[in-house]
Design an enzyme around this catalytic site. Structure first.
Site, PDB file in Angstrom:
ATOM      1  N   ASP A 155       0.835  -1.199   0.000  1.00  0.00           N
ATOM      2  CA  ASP A 155       0.000   0.000   0.000  1.00  0.00           C
ATOM      3  C   ASP A 155       0.878   1.261   0.000  1.00  0.00           C
ATOM      4  O   ASP A 155       0.593   2.235  -0.687  1.00  0.00           O
ATOM      5  CB  ASP A 155      -0.926  -0.011   1.223  1.00  0.00           C
ATOM      6  CG  ASP A 155      -1.641  -1.348   1.340  1.00  0.00           C
ATOM      7  OD1 ASP A 155      -2.485  -1.634   0.490  1.00  0.00           O
ATOM      8  OD2 ASP A 155      -1.314  -2.131   2.256  1.00  0.00           O
ATOM      9  N   HIS A 183      -4.831  -3.524   6.103  1.00  0.00           N
ATOM     10  CA  HIS A 183      -4.585  -3.787   4.681  1.00  0.00           C
ATOM     11  C   HIS A 183      -5.922  -4.199   4.065  1.00  0.00           C
ATOM     12  O   HIS A 183      -6.221  -5.388   3.897  1.00  0.00           O
ATOM     13  CB  HIS A 183      -3.537  -4.874   4.469  1.00  0.00           C
ATOM     14  CG  HIS A 183      -3.445  -5.267   3.012  1.00  0.00           C
ATOM     15  ND1 HIS A 183      -2.940  -4.424   2.052  1.00  0.00           N
ATOM     16  CD2 HIS A 183      -3.861  -6.373   2.347  1.00  0.00           C
ATOM     17  CE1 HIS A 183      -3.033  -5.002   0.865  1.00  0.00           C
ATOM     18  NE2 HIS A 183      -3.597  -6.181   1.016  1.00  0.00           N
TER      19      HIS A 183
HETATM   20  P1  NAD Z   1      -2.246 -18.225  -4.447  1.00  0.00           P
HETATM   21  O1  NAD Z   1      -3.603 -18.818  -4.264  1.00  0.00           O
HETATM   22  O2  NAD Z   1      -1.640 -18.161  -5.797  1.00  0.00           O
HETATM   23  O3  NAD Z   1      -1.211 -18.993  -3.517  1.00  0.00           O
HETATM   24  C1  NAD Z   1      -1.500 -19.333  -2.199  1.00  0.00           C
HETATM   25  C2  NAD Z   1      -0.811 -20.644  -1.927  1.00  0.00           C
HETATM   26  O4  NAD Z   1      -1.011 -20.943  -0.552  1.00  0.00           O
HETATM   27  C3  NAD Z   1      -1.399 -21.806  -2.711  1.00  0.00           C
HETATM   28  O5  NAD Z   1      -0.350 -22.474  -3.411  1.00  0.00           O
HETATM   29  C4  NAD Z   1      -2.019 -22.714  -1.649  1.00  0.00           C
HETATM   30  O6  NAD Z   1      -1.897 -24.082  -1.967  1.00  0.00           O
HETATM   31  C5  NAD Z   1      -1.187 -22.336  -0.435  1.00  0.00           C
HETATM   32  N1  NAD Z   1      -1.834 -22.595   0.850  1.00  0.00           N
HETATM   33  C6  NAD Z   1      -3.138 -22.512   1.184  1.00  0.00           C
HETATM   34  N2  NAD Z   1      -3.318 -22.859   2.467  1.00  0.00           N
HETATM   35  C7  NAD Z   1      -2.095 -23.145   2.973  1.00  0.00           C
HETATM   36  C8  NAD Z   1      -1.644 -23.568   4.236  1.00  0.00           C
HETATM   37  N3  NAD Z   1      -2.491 -23.782   5.247  1.00  0.00           N
HETATM   38  N4  NAD Z   1      -0.319 -23.788   4.407  1.00  0.00           N
HETATM   39  C9  NAD Z   1       0.539 -23.600   3.382  1.00  0.00           C
HETATM   40  N5  NAD Z   1       0.155 -23.193   2.147  1.00  0.00           N
HETATM   41  C10 NAD Z   1      -1.142 -22.968   1.950  1.00  0.00           C
HETATM   42  O7  NAD Z   1      -2.343 -16.774  -3.771  1.00  0.00           O
HETATM   43  P2  NAD Z   1      -1.306 -15.566  -3.906  1.00  0.00           P
HETATM   44  O8  NAD Z   1      -1.703 -14.707  -5.046  1.00  0.00           O
HETATM   45  O9  NAD Z   1       0.087 -16.069  -3.821  1.00  0.00           O
HETATM   46  O10 NAD Z   1      -1.690 -14.740  -2.581  1.00  0.00           O
HETATM   47  C11 NAD Z   1      -1.425 -15.277  -1.320  1.00  0.00           C
HETATM   48  C12 NAD Z   1      -2.101 -14.443  -0.240  1.00  0.00           C
HETATM   49  O11 NAD Z   1      -1.567 -13.126  -0.215  1.00  0.00           O
HETATM   50  C13 NAD Z   1      -3.605 -14.274  -0.432  1.00  0.00           C
HETATM   51  O12 NAD Z   1      -4.226 -14.368   0.844  1.00  0.00           O
HETATM   52  C14 NAD Z   1      -3.735 -12.846  -0.946  1.00  0.00           C
HETATM   53  O13 NAD Z   1      -5.003 -12.292  -0.666  1.00  0.00           O
HETATM   54  C15 NAD Z   1      -2.641 -12.178  -0.150  1.00  0.00           C
HETATM   55  N6  NAD Z   1      -2.155 -10.887  -0.661  1.00  0.00           N
HETATM   56  C16 NAD Z   1      -1.783  -9.973   0.272  1.00  0.00           C
HETATM   57  C17 NAD Z   1      -1.272  -8.757  -0.133  1.00  0.00           C
HETATM   58  C18 NAD Z   1      -0.832  -7.734   0.884  1.00  0.00           C
HETATM   59  O14 NAD Z   1      -0.454  -6.622   0.467  1.00  0.00           O
HETATM   60  N7  NAD Z   1      -0.832  -7.991   2.188  1.00  0.00           N
HETATM   61  C19 NAD Z   1      -1.150  -8.472  -1.494  1.00  0.00           C
HETATM   62  C20 NAD Z   1      -1.513  -9.449  -2.422  1.00  0.00           C
HETATM   63  C21 NAD Z   1      -2.020 -10.668  -1.991  1.00  0.00           C
HETATM   64  C1  LMR Z   2      -3.921  -6.564  -2.789  1.00  0.00           C
HETATM   65  O1  LMR Z   2      -3.897  -5.561  -2.067  1.00  0.00           O
HETATM   66  O2  LMR Z   2      -3.519  -6.557  -3.959  1.00  0.00           O
HETATM   67  C2  LMR Z   2      -4.474  -7.853  -2.230  1.00  0.00           C
HETATM   68  O3  LMR Z   2      -4.537  -7.783  -0.845  1.00  0.00           O
HETATM   69  C3  LMR Z   2      -5.778  -8.178  -2.847  1.00  0.00           C
HETATM   70  C4  LMR Z   2      -6.264  -9.547  -2.433  1.00  0.00           C
HETATM   71  O4  LMR Z   2      -7.401  -9.633  -1.944  1.00  0.00           O
HETATM   72  O5  LMR Z   2      -5.494 -10.508  -2.593  1.00  0.00           O
END
Ligand code: NAD
Ligand code: LMR
Length: 343
Positions: A155, A183
């Site tokens: 962010d 977030h």
């Molecule tokens: P993704 O679905 O591509 O990957 C997530 C992975 O986690 C998958 O491979 C899944 O098998 C694995 N997983 C699920 N449960 C698990 C567990 N209990 N233990 C270990 N592994 C597990 O998702 P992504 O695009 O890589 O995003 C991951 C997370 O990050 C999501 O929750 C998304 O919303 C979050 N995110 C946060 C931010 C931020 O700024 N904080 C930004 C983008 C995404």
């Molecule tokens: C983001 O800010 O891009 C993510 O947290 C969005 C999401 O829900 O994975």
């Protein structure tokens, strides 16, 4: 160093792993052992990622362990990136998302408590990041609460980039933009309370003097662009932000644990609010302006937030309180309340 990455076969994992393995985060002189955690359905893909990491022949990569067992993953871990979680599906209520993820992060916290290094540093990326981090740290008595952080660096990067675009300057000159709160779309991105532009000759010009005339942009377009950026990327790509999220996770951990912040500069980190900073309820994971030094952070205090900002901070605090209550109810109903070690 032993570095855990959970959800390592996912989208963010695929971008984050090369940054961690190549020395981009911990420097060229630190050898890393990667402990990669997945659920059973992700393990075959994770083995493919492992092959690719080996094929990169990184000088700084010592060893790779792929596992579905948190007790193996977190064994003697020094740093953990908690990226794996259950994603929000269409039509899913936020409460359902919290329910599933609270159980996942309960088990992450329990594994950290059982086998990680006493001084492990934990960055939670998976959503709802602030509340997942709170659930995790509450399982840990050996590891101090200040060792946990939820990611709002993305962010901060987004907000800094929007300000740079608006002013027609390089993002490297934009300093001390603040992200307050969760977030989520309730966050308050705030460039004017402490932000400034630093020219190449070191001259500092407050962003308040450059942007306040354009209150309309600040309070509407800028605010919604940053708050809704994740949704906009998801709509455009058909997948959530991954490259920028991995980049932000690397930035956050590098600043926190390796380089620190430069004197006078801050970055955004959602941290455990033990002191009740800025009138925010104690015991929430809340994003504040943080200064980092020697592997620790401190919240920059004494900033004068205007009335508009204070209202926004209250709104994000209210959302985090309701997330906290939902998560704690699940822990208690699950019979895990008694294992919630920190009150
Ligand atoms: P993704 O679905 O591509 O990957 C997530 C992975 O986690 C998958 O491979 C899944 O098998 C694995 N997983 C699920 N449960 C698990 C567990 N209990 N233990 C270990 N592994 C597990 O998702 P992504 O695009 O890589 O995003 C991951 C997370 O990050 C999501 O929750 C998304 O919303 C979050 N995110 C946060 C931010 C931020 O700024 N904080 C930004 C983008 C995404
Ligand atoms: C983001 O800010 O891009 C993510 O947290 C969005 C999401 O829900 O994975």
């Amino acid at each position: 160093m032993t570095i855990v990455i959970t959800g390592a076969a996912g989208q963010i994992g695929y971008s984050l792993l090369p940054m961690v393995a190549s020395g981009e985060v911990f420097g060229p002189n630190t050898m890393v052992n990667l402990h990669l955690l997945e659920i059973p359905q992700g393990l075959a893909m994770l083995e493919g990622v492992k092959m690719e990491l080996l094929d990169c022949a990184y000088d700084t990569l010592n060893n790779i362990v792929c596992t579905t067992d948190p007790l193996v993953a977190f064994k003697d871990a020094d740093v953990a990136f908690l990226v794996g979680g259950f994603p929000r599906r269409p039509g899913m209520l936020r409460k359902d998302l919290i329910q599933i993820n609270t159980k996942i992060f309960l088990s992450m916290g329990q594994a950290i408590e059982a086998v990680a290094s006493n001084n492990i540093k934990v960055l939670v990326v998976a959503n709802p990041a602030n509340t997942n981090a709170l659930v995790t740290l509450k399982q840990c008595t050996r590891v101090p609460s200040k060792n946990f952080c939820a990611m709002t660096r993305l962010d901060y990067n987004r907000a800094s980039a929007q300000v740079a675009l608006k002013l027609g300057t390089s993002v490297k000159n934009i300093k001390n933009v603040i992200i307050w709160g969760n977030h989520s779309a309730s966050q308050y991105p705030d460039p004017t309370t402490d932000g400034y532009v630093e020219a190449n000759d070191g001259t500092k010009t407050p962003l308040s003097s450059l942007l306040n005339e354009d209150d309309e942009w600040l309070r509407n377009e800028f605010l919604t662009t940053v708050q809704q950026r994740g949704k906009a990327v998801m709509e455009a790509r058909g997948k959530s932000s991954a490259l920028s999220a991995a980049n932000a996770a690397a930035d956050c951990v590098r600043t926190w644990l390796v380089t620190g912040t430069k004197p006078g500069e801050t970055v955004a980190m959602a941290v455990y609010n033990e002191e009740g900073h800025y009138g925010v309820t104690k015991g929430l994971m809340f994003s504040f302006p943080c200064e980092c030094k020697d592997g620790d952070w401190v919240v920059k205090t004494g900033l004068n937030v205007n009335e508009f900002g204070q209202e926004k901070i209250k709104a994000s605090e209210a959302e985090l309180l309701s997330e906290r209550d939902a998560a704690m109810e699940i822990l208690n109903n699950n019979g895990s309340g008694s294992s919630t070690k920190k009150e």
